[in-house]
Design an enzyme around this catalytic site. Structure first.
Site, mmCIF file in Angstrom:
data_model
loop_
_atom_site.group_PDB
_atom_site.id
_atom_site.type_symbol
_atom_site.label_atom_id
_atom_site.label_comp_id
_atom_site.label_asym_id
_atom_site.label_seq_id
_atom_site.Cartn_x
_atom_site.Cartn_y
_atom_site.Cartn_z
ATOM 1 N N HIS A 195 0.819 -1.210 0.000
ATOM 2 C CA HIS A 195 0.000 0.000 0.000
ATOM 3 C C HIS A 195 0.855 1.264 0.000
ATOM 4 C CE1 HIS A 195 -3.819 2.091 0.684
ATOM 5 N NE2 HIS A 195 -3.187 2.859 1.548
ATOM 6 N N GLY A 228 -2.694 9.362 -7.945
ATOM 7 C CA GLY A 228 -3.379 8.081 -8.002
ATOM 8 C C GLY A 228 -3.035 7.174 -6.843
ATOM 9 N N HIS A 260 -10.345 2.658 -0.108
ATOM 10 C CA HIS A 260 -10.479 2.158 1.257
ATOM 11 C C HIS A 260 -11.301 0.873 1.178
ATOM 12 C CE1 HIS A 260 -9.891 3.937 5.505
ATOM 13 N NE2 HIS A 260 -8.739 3.822 4.883
#
Length: 746
Positions: free
Chosen positions: A56, A537, A102
């Site tokens: 991530h 992004g 999310h």
């Protein structure tokens, strides 16, 4: 100096292979850490590496491919690499925007997962010095029949609305889809857009030695610990056990944080600023120091905590919301603190910049971490994972798909399906008009939001067609960009730039990595051809459960500019007796169409090809018709094909239309429901048709008249008229009935 304090003196557990695996680090990655720092890490250091080296935060599987995307243009002020992208819109103003996911948190805890997704993306925007003016979302859920889907939809929509409405920013557009491939892993992509002075953008790069590092906002708790690591792993049957990793948001605190940050920015107090998002205090501190080639020395004893007895490990990995980290001008410290205290927010000096290029963390009189700061980010693994291209699916000829029902009945059925029905139930839960600048509300091709008092406005959209990306990632990636470009064009906007949110499964599987690589290639080619650079992004990988991946979903968020919001176009018919024009060529492409899937039960075939030169030529022509006030209504043709687009224009206005016979070369159902690209429907005054067609011929743009507006019914050649009110009732019915649990199969 390198501190070598043993874990026992820190009261931390010893490092074991099991502990390393629990932190999402592979054995070879752990060996890389040992080689990098020359010793075994402490428990806190292991947590820091886990946070910085997960997928991530490090983009270790996608970075080499993301570098191929076009990111520059004369109007781009800041591309990828900061909290958000920044684009010049003239008159001393800039638009600041980004999209992030999310997904995992929203599946585990729908309300808080979605709410904190909105909160996080808003902070990314106002961290740059921009005041947020709009949000969008792109939501993907499983099969409506799945027992968990309705619960997820309800919680996510409530979370998006609950945070955005309370914070005071309109949610003006987005997407909603259902597909069984999202059963175990919904997608929640949130986009925020703000306006800033073009010469007053704030960045994360720290400068100067001995500068105070200030903690701002809400207190730190134990919520969200390992949130970034959780977002970098696929699900299995124990996803509920990950609930403590989901953050808890407070939109009212975030509103105070926004106002306080903008006030101290206006008073020139800030050297650098970073949102405490994924990996919290760790990532924000490391990024600020590393970007400035400086070290950071943190004293965790000064961190405001809302829970007693928090360890260094917990404070460094907490993802508690509504927090910022800032490098402050020393002479402005008292002034900045007074501003934050006025807004009722915590303000604490928690460290200083140093010349050492080391990341030192102290707690309770002990050094809990002492690491090389640049290597924490720069030396994260970068993988060139093996990938295989998706097998090409065959082209399905229009004549190879026999129509199962009449065209009129096909239209009536399709507009009442989960894929094409009205999304009003969603967007009516969002405050989409707060701030008073929403010119075009949700339900059209793109939202239009006025900039300050006008006349400028922004056109905003978020779009992707995952079934195309599954069938052909390269063409699907191109189409996602082209569709966003068309949405902006259809309201009269000049496309400026995009932000992307690349949602895929496990990149360690070559077929999934092939989807990611193919989509990025397609996105890059389309953005270059359309002069539509990528300025920000997010990549979200490992979106799968028990080995079953989501559909590849590279969501494209896009921004365009209108010089005068009064010249924007809408999709609703305006009057009777106007000519309906089709801009673009129709071949009747049924591969991967909703007609083929939802009426024929065949989810197959090659998706429609995207000719980018044609996209640009046809879109530029449609925009000219809008800017010259020739077109009275414009709508792009996408999901469901031409007849669905016309029906949406009729339902938006209550005005019907009589359509004319189609080409004998194409079966009528393929003409009306094929999903050929680069097409628009426009209405014009009947007397202008010949001149428009002649002008289009000179420009090399196919334009034909396909009908006339008027009456209260939609009449398809050879079919009984369909009442517009009946169509509208069916169009509006499915989603509210489904969410109320009263859906009756028609």
């Amino acid at each position: 100096m390198l501190y070598r304090v043993t874990p026992m003196t820190r009261n931390e557990p010893p490092i074991t292979p099991q502990l390393v695996a629990e932190h999402g680090l592979k054995p070879d990655e752990y060996e890389r850490i040992i080689k990098l720092i020359g010793r075994e890490p402490s428990f806190t250091e292991l947590g820091i590496f886990s946070a910085m080296w997960n997928e991530h935060c490090s983009y270790k599987s996608s970075k080499v491919h993301l570098r191929t995307l076009p990111t520059q243009a004369p109007w781009v002020i800041q591309g990828p690499g900061e909290n958000a992208g920044v684009v010049d819109i003239g008159d001393g103003l800039a638009v600041v925007f980004k999209m992030e996911s999310h997904n995992h948190p929203s599946f585990i805890e729908p309300y808080q997962g979605a709410a904190t997704g909105v909160g996080g993306i808003l902070r990314d925007v106002f961290t740059m010095g921009a005041r947020p003016i709009a949000c969008l979302d792109a939501l993907s859920f499983g099969d409506p029949a799945h027992p968990r889907t309705r619960h997820l939809v309800s919680g996510v929509v409530a979370g998006v609305g609950g945070y955005g409405n309370s914070f005071g920013v309109p949610t003006v557009g987005g997407q909603l889809r259902f597909h069984a491939r999202y059963d175990g892993n919904c997608l929640v992509n949130a986009m925020a857009v703000g306006i800033a002075a073009a010469d007053k953008i704030f960045y994360a790069k720290a400068t100067g030695v001995g500068m105070p590092i200030v903690y701002l906002g809400s207190k730190t708790g134990r919520d969200g610990i390992h949130g970034a690591s959780m977002a970098s792993a696929e699900f299995d049957d124990d996803s509920e056990a990950k609930r403590p990793t989901v953050q808890v948001g407070d939109p009212f605190s975030e509103k105070l944080l926004l106002e306080a940050c903008l006030e101290i920015m206006a008073k020139d107090c800030v050297i650098a600023i970073q949102d405490m998002g994924a990996a919290g205090l760790t990532c924000s501190a490391v990024e600020m120091g590393a970007k400035g080639d400086l070290g950071v020395d943190l004293n965790l004893d000064a961190v405001p905590c809302r829970e007693v007895g928090m360890s260094a490990y917990e404070m460094m990995l907490s993802e508690s919301q509504e927090r910022m980290l800032m490098v402050l001008r020393p002479e402005k410290e008292a002034e900045a603190e007074a501003i934050f205290r006025k807004w009722g927010l915590d303000f604490a000096v928690v460290g200083f910049t140093t010349p050492s290029q080391r990341f030192v963390v102290r707690h309770g009189g002990q050094v809990m971490a002492d690491l090389p700061i640049k290597e924490l980010g720069d030396e994260a693994p970068v993988y060139r994972r093996p990938f295989v291209d998706s097998a090409k699916q065959p082209v399905i000829a229009p004549g190879a798909v026999p129509p199962p029902i009449s065209n009129a009945e096909a239209l009536r059925t399709l507009i009442g399906t989960p894929e094409l029905c009205a999304r009003r139930w969603v967007w009516e839960q969002y405050d989409h008009v707060i701030l008073g600048n929403t010119v075009q509300r949700p339900g059209g091709d793109a939202a239009v939001v006025r900039v300050l008092d006008g006349p400028k406005a922004l056109a905003l959209t978020a779009d992707v067609t995952p079934r195309y990306c599954e069938a052909d990632p390269f063409e699907g990636g191109k189409q996602a960009v082209a569709e966003a470009w068309r949405n902006i064009t259809a309201v009269g906007g000049r496309p400026l730039a995009v932000t992307d949110n690349l949602n895929f499964g496990n990149p360690e599987r070559p077929e999934i990595m092939g989807q990611l690589v193919g989509c990025i290639r397609g996105i890059g080619e389309a953005c270059r051809a359309l002069e539509f650079p990528v300025v920000s992004g997010n990549v979200s990988l490992y979106n799968e459960t028990n080995g079953r991946a989501i559909l590849p979903t590279p969501t494209i968020g896009a921004v365009g500019l209108l010089d005068d919001f009064m010249r924007s176009a809408t999709l609703a018919f305006k009057a009777g007796d106007e000519a309906i024009l089709l801009i673009g060529e129709t071949q009747g492409w049924l591969g991967q169409s909703l007609y083929l899937r939802d009426l024929c039960g065949r989810e197959e075939g090659a998706p429609p090809p995207v000719d980018l030169d044609t996209e640009r030529r046809n879109g530029d022509f449609a925009r000219i018709l809008i800017h010259e006030n020739i077109a009275t209504a414009v709508h792009d043709v996408s999901d469901g094909g031409l007849l669905v687009a016309i029906a949406e224009m009729a339902m938006a206005s209550g005005i019907g239309a009589v359509l004319t016979a189609v080409s004998a070369d194409i079966p009528s159902h393929a003409f009306w429901f094929g999903e050929d690209q680069a097409r628009y429907v426009a209405t014009v005054h009947s007397g202008a048709v010949d001149a428009i067609i002649a002008r289009a011929g000179i420009a090399g743009v196919p334009v034909r008249r396909i009908g006339t507006t008027g009456g209260e019914a939609l009449t398809v050649p050879g079919e009984q008229p369909l009442s517009v009110e009946e169509l509208r009732a069916r169009f509006e019915a499915w989603l509210p009935q489904y969410m109320a649990g009263t859906l009756v199969d028609p």
